[in-house]
Design a protein around this motif. Structure first.
Motif, PDB file in Angstrom:
ATOM      1  N   HIS A 135      -2.340  -1.120  -1.395  1.00 43.33           N
ATOM      2  CA  HIS A 135      -1.014  -0.670  -0.958  1.00 43.33           C
ATOM      3  C   HIS A 135      -0.379  -1.649   0.021  1.00 43.33           C
ATOM      4  CE1 HIS A 135      -3.552   1.113   2.273  1.00 43.33           C
ATOM      5  NE2 HIS A 135      -2.517   0.819   3.020  1.00 43.33           N
ATOM      6  N   LYS A 136      -1.217  -2.487   0.650  1.00 39.65           N
ATOM      7  CA  LYS A 136      -0.660  -3.451   1.605  1.00 39.65           C
ATOM      8  C   LYS A 136      -0.234  -4.748   0.924  1.00 39.65           C
ATOM      9  CE  LYS A 136      -3.312  -1.971   5.621  1.00 39.65           C
ATOM     10  NZ  LYS A 136      -4.348  -2.323   6.595  1.00 39.65           N
ATOM     11  N   ASP A 137      -0.409  -4.822  -0.377  1.00 36.99           N
ATOM     12  CA  ASP A 137      -0.232  -6.097  -1.083  1.00 36.99           C
ATOM     13  C   ASP A 137       1.115  -6.759  -0.839  1.00 36.99           C
ATOM     14  OD1 ASP A 137      -1.626  -7.784  -3.306  1.00 36.99           O
ATOM     15  OD2 ASP A 137       0.492  -7.669  -3.871  1.00 36.99           O
ATOM     16  N   ASN A 138       2.157  -6.025  -1.075  1.00 40.86           N
ATOM     17  CA  ASN A 138       3.489  -6.580  -0.813  1.00 40.86           C
ATOM     18  C   ASN A 138       4.461  -5.432  -0.605  1.00 40.86           C
ATOM     19  OD1 ASN A 138       5.146  -5.987  -3.345  1.00 40.86           O
ATOM     20  ND2 ASN A 138       3.329  -6.971  -4.237  1.00 40.86           N
ATOM     21  N   PHE A 139       5.651  -5.762  -0.183  1.00 41.83           N
ATOM     22  CA  PHE A 139       6.682  -4.801   0.166  1.00 41.83           C
ATOM     23  C   PHE A 139       6.911  -3.755  -0.930  1.00 41.83           C
ATOM     24  CE2 PHE A 139      11.171  -3.566   0.413  1.00 41.83           C
ATOM     25  CZ  PHE A 139      11.294  -3.216   1.751  1.00 41.83           C
ATOM     26  N   TYR A 140       7.094  -4.236  -2.158  1.00 37.88           N
ATOM     27  CA  TYR A 140       7.425  -3.314  -3.249  1.00 37.88           C
ATOM     28  C   TYR A 140       6.213  -2.511  -3.700  1.00 37.88           C
ATOM     29  CZ  TYR A 140      11.513  -6.257  -3.212  1.00 37.88           C
ATOM     30  OH  TYR A 140      12.614  -6.951  -2.807  1.00 37.88           O
ATOM     31  N   ALA A 141       5.053  -3.148  -3.631  1.00 31.44           N
ATOM     32  CA  ALA A 141       3.838  -2.429  -4.004  1.00 31.44           C
ATOM     33  C   ALA A 141       3.575  -1.308  -3.000  1.00 31.44           C
ATOM     34  CB  ALA A 141       2.654  -3.381  -4.065  1.00 31.44           C
ATOM     35  N   ALA A 142       3.852  -1.557  -1.732  1.00 31.08           N
ATOM     36  CA  ALA A 142       3.669  -0.530  -0.708  1.00 31.08           C
ATOM     37  C   ALA A 142       4.637   0.614  -0.944  1.00 31.08           C
ATOM     38  CB  ALA A 142       3.884  -1.133   0.679  1.00 31.08           C
ATOM     39  N   LEU A 143       5.891   0.249  -1.251  1.00 24.38           N
ATOM     40  CA  LEU A 143       6.896   1.273  -1.529  1.00 24.38           C
ATOM     41  C   LEU A 143       6.474   2.121  -2.730  1.00 24.38           C
ATOM     42  CD1 LEU A 143       9.739   2.437  -0.978  1.00 24.38           C
ATOM     43  CD2 LEU A 143      10.657   0.695  -2.505  1.00 24.38           C
ATOM     44  N   ASN A 144       6.037   1.435  -3.770  1.00 27.06           N
ATOM     45  CA  ASN A 144       5.596   2.138  -4.967  1.00 27.06           C
ATOM     46  C   ASN A 144       4.439   3.077  -4.645  1.00 27.06           C
ATOM     47  OD1 ASN A 144       3.448   2.260  -7.210  1.00 27.06           O
ATOM     48  ND2 ASN A 144       5.319   1.835  -8.362  1.00 27.06           N
ATOM     49  N   SER A 145       3.477   2.591  -3.880  1.00 22.87           N
ATOM     50  CA  SER A 145       2.304   3.405  -3.570  1.00 22.87           C
ATOM     51  C   SER A 145       2.702   4.689  -2.846  1.00 22.87           C
ATOM     52  CB  SER A 145       1.318   2.621  -2.698  1.00 22.87           C
ATOM     53  OG  SER A 145       0.928   1.448  -3.380  1.00 22.87           O
ATOM     54  N   ALA A 146       3.752   4.598  -2.052  1.00 15.91           N
ATOM     55  CA  ALA A 146       4.199   5.772  -1.308  1.00 15.91           C
ATOM     56  C   ALA A 146       4.925   6.769  -2.201  1.00 15.91           C
ATOM     57  CB  ALA A 146       5.098   5.338  -0.159  1.00 15.91           C
ATOM     58  N   VAL A 147       5.741   6.295  -3.103  1.00 14.90           N
ATOM     59  CA  VAL A 147       6.660   7.216  -3.800  1.00 14.90           C
ATOM     60  C   VAL A 147       6.502   7.237  -5.317  1.00 14.90           C
ATOM     61  CG1 VAL A 147       8.370   6.960  -1.960  1.00 14.90           C
ATOM     62  CG2 VAL A 147       8.521   5.503  -3.998  1.00 14.90           C
ATOM     63  N   PHE A 148       5.482   6.593  -5.860  1.00 16.12           N
ATOM     64  CA  PHE A 148       5.382   6.567  -7.328  1.00 16.12           C
ATOM     65  C   PHE A 148       5.367   7.990  -7.875  1.00 16.12           C
ATOM     66  CE2 PHE A 148       1.145   7.903  -8.652  1.00 16.12           C
ATOM     67  CZ  PHE A 148       0.399   7.793  -7.492  1.00 16.12           C
ATOM     68  N   THR A 149       6.056   8.181  -8.988  1.00 15.61           N
ATOM     69  CA  THR A 149       6.185   9.531  -9.504  1.00 15.61           C
ATOM     70  C   THR A 149       5.413   9.730 -10.799  1.00 15.61           C
ATOM     71  OG1 THR A 149       8.352   8.712 -10.066  1.00 15.61           O
ATOM     72  CG2 THR A 149       8.238  10.425  -8.427  1.00 15.61           C
ATOM     73  N   ASP A 150       5.387   8.703 -11.626  1.00 18.66           N
ATOM     74  CA  ASP A 150       4.547   8.830 -12.811  1.00 18.66           C
ATOM     75  C   ASP A 150       4.267   7.469 -13.391  1.00 18.66           C
ATOM     76  OD1 ASP A 150       2.917  10.252 -14.531  1.00 18.66           O
ATOM     77  OD2 ASP A 150       4.384  11.863 -14.712  1.00 18.66           O
ATOM     78  N   GLY A 151       3.718   7.464 -14.580  1.00 21.69           N
ATOM     79  CA  GLY A 151       3.297   6.219 -15.194  1.00 21.69           C
ATOM     80  C   GLY A 151       2.171   6.586 -16.145  1.00 21.69           C
TER      81      GLY A 151
END
Lengths: 253, 482
Positions: B176-192
Motif C-alpha cells: 500500500h505504500k508503493d506509490n500515491f495511486y496504489a495507496a489511494l487504491n488500497s484505501a478505497v478500492f471497490t471491486d475487481g
C-alpha cells in the motif's frame, strides 16, 4: 483506353510536362524513352495520381472518363496499375496480406465479393510461376529485405494478380541484371492481352529487346519529340539522345 | 499541407464508439474522501475487520504522500474531494443471482461493447467478469471453473469466501505504500477480479474482465489479484471503456500477479477508455499500478497491452523476477492522438539467477499528443546471467506530436547482458501512395501500415482480442501524416 491531350504538369511551380499528346489503344504496348530529367517519372506519377504534381493544362481520358479527377485508389480500382521504379517497404505487413487487400479492393469496386481464401491462394500460386517466385515470398514483409530484382518481380506479381486494364511500368528494368530482366520481361509478355494496354517507361533500349513494343515515343524536356515503331528505339541506342534536340518539334503520334 | 494529409486529418477525428451513457439507477456515495468514506465502503462491502484495517492503514499513509510529478504528462491538479468513491447500479433485490436478474439496460451496455456476457460467451470460451463502475455485475462460467478448483470471482466476494488467500497475497506485490495511486487504491478500492489457479491446473479458457466507468464524477478503483500456484497456467484478458463526458474521470487501478514455481500468467489488456475530445476536454485519467512477481523458479509472466484510450496514461506493468530462471515479457502498443498524453513502459527487476526479460514497445503518436516510453531494467547483484532485450519503436503521424523514450538501466552484476534498440519513424507518403495505388483507400492503408508496425505485439494477443485490437487501431490510430 488512354488518351493524353496537351498535358502540362509542374512540380513545386516548375513545369516538367509541357504538352504531352498520346493515344494508347487496347492491347497496345507503348514505350516511352528519354534521357534523365525528360519528365518520364513525372508522367507516370501524374497518371497514377501521386500528391505533389500539379496539372496545369490538358486532360487525360481513361476509358472515357476524366482520370485526373479520380483519387489514386479509384484509379487503381478501375484498372490503372503502376509498377513502381522504387517499390516501398512496408514492415510487418506480409506480401500476401497486401496482395489480398489489393485484390479485394478492386473486386469491391467491381461489385464482387471478397475472394475466397482457397481461390486466392490458387490464383496467387499460378501467377507466381509467371515471375518464378518462391512461395516463401508471400510470407515475407512487403519488399523488406528484397533484392532489386525481387522487388521488380514482386511488382509484376501484383500486376499479374490484379489484372489491370492499363499497366504503367516505371523503369522496371533499372537495377536488374540480365537474368532478372529476362524473368521480368517474360512475366510482362505473358500478361500482354487484347484488352490490356501497357506503357513502359525506360531509359534504356535493352528492355525493349525483351518486351517488344508496338510504339516507341521519345520524351524530351516534357514533350514527345518523336514517335515511331520499335526501330526508333534501335536508332536511339545507336546515336543516343543528343540528336533529339536537333529534331524538329511537333513530330508526335 | 497536402491533400493526403488533410484527408488523414479528417479521419483522425473519429468518433469514440463506446461513448454512450447507460441510464440506470445508481447507489453512490457523495463526493469526498475521509476515513469515514473508507469505513463506509468497507461497510457496504460487509468486509471483515482486517480488511478495513488494511484500508485505513493505506489511507493514512496516502495522506502523507505527494502526487508523483516525474512523468511526462501535464494536467490540472486533481481535487480528490470532488471524486465519488463508490457507485453501483441500484440493487433490485439482493444482487443478481443469474444473468436474468441483471438490469437489462446494463446487459445492453455490454452488448453494445461487444462483451460476450450471455450464451455467446460459452461459444467464445471466454469467462467474463464485468465490472461496471465499482461493482462486479456478473461472472460467467463460475461453476465450470470451480470443477477445476479455479477461483474466478469479484474480489469483494473473495474477501468473504476466501479471506485466507486474499489476506496472504493482497499487497504482497504492490504494497500500500508503493506509490500515491496504489495507496489511494488500497484505501478505497471497490471491486475487481480475483483469480486463483491451483497447483498443476491449466485454466481451460481465457478469463476476461470488462471494466466500464459509467457514472459521472466517479472514480474507478478496481483491484485485481491473480495467483497461479505451482505449474499452473492462466491467460487473462482485460478490456476497458467509458462514456464520453466533459469532465475528467479518474481511474486508479492496482493489478497484482503472483506466479509460483513453473507457473505462467499471460495478462492481456485492450484499453479504450474515453480519450477526451480533439481539444483535450474530458477523458479518463488512467493511473494504474500493475506488477507481477515471478516468485517461483522457472515461472513466467507476460504483459501484453494495447492502449488506445485515456486522456492521460500513467502505467508501467512490471515484473519482479525473483525465482531463478524466471521470465518476464512486456509487449505494448500505446497510441496517442489529439491531446492525449501517455507515459507508459515497464520495469523488469532481475533478482534471481538466469532470469530473462523481453520488452517490445511500440508507441504511435498522432495529432498533438505526447507519447513517452519509460522503462527500467534493473539487474541485482545476485542475478547471475540475467538477460534483457529491449526494443522500443516510435511511429509519428504528422509533425505536431511527440515521442519520447526514457530508458533506465541499472546493472549490479557483471555477467548480465542487456540490449536496447530504439527507432523512430514516420508513416511515409510513399508507403501510403504505394498502398493507394494498389486500390486501398487512405483509411485502410493507414490501418494496414500501423498494424504492420505493431505486429510483434498484436501476435502476442489471444485471437479474439487481436481482432478487437486491430479494429481499435484502425479506429483510433489514423492520424495526420506530414
Amino acid at each position: 483506353m488512354l488518351e493524353i491531350k496537351n498535358l502540362h504538369a509542374s512540380v513545386d511551380g516548375k513545369e516538367i510536362l509541357r504538352g504531352i499528346n498520346m493515344t494508347v489503344n487496347p492491347g497496345e504496348v507503348h514505350a516511352i524513352m528519354g534521357p534523365n530529367g525528360a519528365g518520364k517519372s513525372t508522367l507516370s506519377n501524374v497518371l497514377a495520381g501521386r500528391d505533389g504534381y500539379e496539372v496545369t493544362q490538358g486532360e487525360v481520358i481513361y476509358k472515357g472518363q476524366n482520370l485526373l479527377e479520380l483519387e489514386p485508389e479509384e484509379r487503381a480500382q478501375r484498372g490503372v496499375f503502376l509498377a513502381f521504379q522504387y517499390p516501398v517497404e512496408i514492415p510487418g505487413v506480409s506480401n500476401i496480406y497486401l496482395l489480398k487487400a489489393a485484390l479485394n479492393a478492386v473486386r469491391k469496386y467491381q461489385g464482387l465479393e471478397e475472394v475466397d481464401a482457397i481461390d486466392f491462394l490458387t490464383l496467387v500460386r499460378d501467377r507466381m510461376k509467371l515471375v518464378k517466385m518462391d512461395e516463401q515470398f508471400l510470407h515475407r514483409n512487403v519488399n523488406e529485405g528484397f533484392s532489386g530484382g525481387e522487388k521488380k518481380r514482386n511488382e509484376i506479381l501484383q500486376m499479374a494478380v490484379l489484372e489491370p486494364a492499363l499497366a504503367i511500368l516505371d523503369e522496371t528494368d533499372s537495377g536488374l541484371d540480365i537474368d532478372a530482366l529476362k524473368t521480368v520481361a517474360e512475366g510482362v509478355n505473358a500478361l500482354r492481352a487484347e484488352d490490356r494496354s501497357i506503357v513502359m517507361i525506360t531509359h534504356y533500349q535493352r528492355l525493349l529487346d525483351h518486351i517488344v513494343p508496338d510504339f516507341v515515343h521519345v520524351l524530351s524536356e516534357g514533350k514527345i519529340v518523336k514517335s515511331g515503331d520499335k526501330e526508333l528505339a534501335k536508332e536511339l541506342e545507336k546515336s543516343g539522345y543528343s540528336w533529339i534536340h536537333d529534331a524538329p518539334e511537333g513530330q508526335t503520334a | 499541407m497536402t491533400d493526403q494529409s488533410q484527408q488523414l486529418e479528417s479521419i483522425t477525428q473519429k468518433e469514440y464508439k463506446a461513448g454512450f451513457v447507460t441510464d440506470i439507477e445508481v447507489d453512490s456515495l457523495p463526493p469526498g474522501l475521509s476515513e469515514d468514506v473508507v469505513r463506509q465502503i468497507s461497510m457496504i462491502k460487509n468486509e471483515p475487520e482486517w480488511m478495513l484495517e488494511w484500508r485505513l492503514k493505506a489511507y493514512r499513509h496516502w495522506l502523507t504522500m505527494d502526487t508523483p510529478e516525474w512523468a511526462h504528462v501535464h494536467y490540472p491538479e486533481i481535487d480528490y474531494q470532488e471524486v465519488s468513491y463508490y457507485s453501483a447500479p441500484k440493487k433490485k433485490t439482493d444482487g443478481p443471482k443469474s444473468l436474468d436478474e441483471v438490469d437489462p439496460e446494463l446487459l445492453k451496455t455490454y452488448e453494445k461493447l461487444g462483451v460476450p456476457l450471455d450464451e455467446r460467451a460459452r461459444l467464445a470460451g471466454v469467462a467474463v467478469d464485468a465490472v461496471f463502475d465499482s461493482v462486479s455485475v456478473s461472472n460467467t462460467f463460475k461453476d465450470k471453473l470451480a470443477e477445476e478448483g479455479i477461483l474466478f470471482m469479484p474480489i469483494s466476494e473473495a474477501i468473504q469466501e476466501h479471506p485466507e488467500l486474499v489476506k496472504k497475497y493482497i499487497g504482497s506485490v504492490v504494497p500500500h505504500k508503493d506509490n500515491f495511486y496504489a495507496a489511494l487504491n488500497s484505501a478505497v478500492f471497490t471491486d475487481g477480479s480475483f483469480v486463483y489457479i491451483p497447483k498443476g491446473v491449466r485454466c481451460p479458457m481465457e478469463l476476461s474482465t470488462y471494466f466500464r466507468i459509467n457514472a459521472a464524477n466517479t472514480g474507478q478503483f478496481e483491484r485485481t489479484l491473480i495467483i497461479a500456484d505451482d505449474d499452473a497456467y492462466v491467460s487473462y484478458l482485460e478490456g476497458c471503456t467509458a462514456p464520453m463526458r466533459d469532465e475528467n474521470q479518474l481511474h486508479a487501478a492496482v493489478v497484482e500477479l503472483v506466479a509460483m514455481d513453473r507457473a505462467e500468467i499471460k495478462y492481456s489488456t485492450v484499453q479504450n477508455w474515453y480519450p477526451g475530445d480533439e481539444n483535450g476536454k474530458g477523458g479518463i485519467y488512467n493511473f494504474v499500478t500493475k506488477r507481477a512477481a515471478c516468485r517461483g523458479e522457472s515461472s513466467k509472466v507476460s504483459w501484453t497491452q494495447v492502449e488506445t484510450g485515456s486522456a492521460i496514461t500513467w502505467k508501467y506493468p512490471s515484473v519482479v523476477l525473483q525465482g531463478d530462471n524466471s521470465i518476464g515479457e512486456f509487449y505494448s502498443v500505446a497510441v496517442t492522438n489529439n491531446m492525449q498524453q501517455a507515459d507508459t513502459g515497464t520495469k523488469m527487476i532481475h533478482l534471481g539467477k538466469n532470469t530473462s526479460s523481453t520488452i517490445i514497445s511500440k508507441g504511435i503518436s498522432a495529432g498533438r499528443s505526447q507519447n513517452a516510453y519509460r522503462g527500467l531494467v534493473r539487474v541485482g547483484p545476485n542475478a547471475d546471467n540475467a538477460r534483457n532485450y529491449t526494443e522500443c519503436d516510435s511511429l509519428l503521424m504528422g509533425d505536431t506530436c511527440g515521442a519520447h523514450t526514457f530508458p533506465y538501466i541499472e546493472v549490479k552484476n557483471p555477467t548480465a547482458k542487456v540490449e536496447h534498440e530504439a527507432s523512430t519513424s514516420k508513416i511515409s507518403e510513399d508507403q501510403l501512395f504505394y498502398c493507394k495505388q494498389r486500390g486501398l483507400d487512405t483509411e485502410d492503408a493507414v490501418s494496414m501500415i500501423v498494424n504492420g508496425f505493431c505486429k510483434q505485439v498484436i501476435r502476442e494477443l489471444p485471437m479474439e482480442f487481436a481482432v478487437e485490437a486491430q479494429n481499435l487501431l484502425g479506429l483510433s490510430l489514423e492520424g495526420s501524416v506530414g
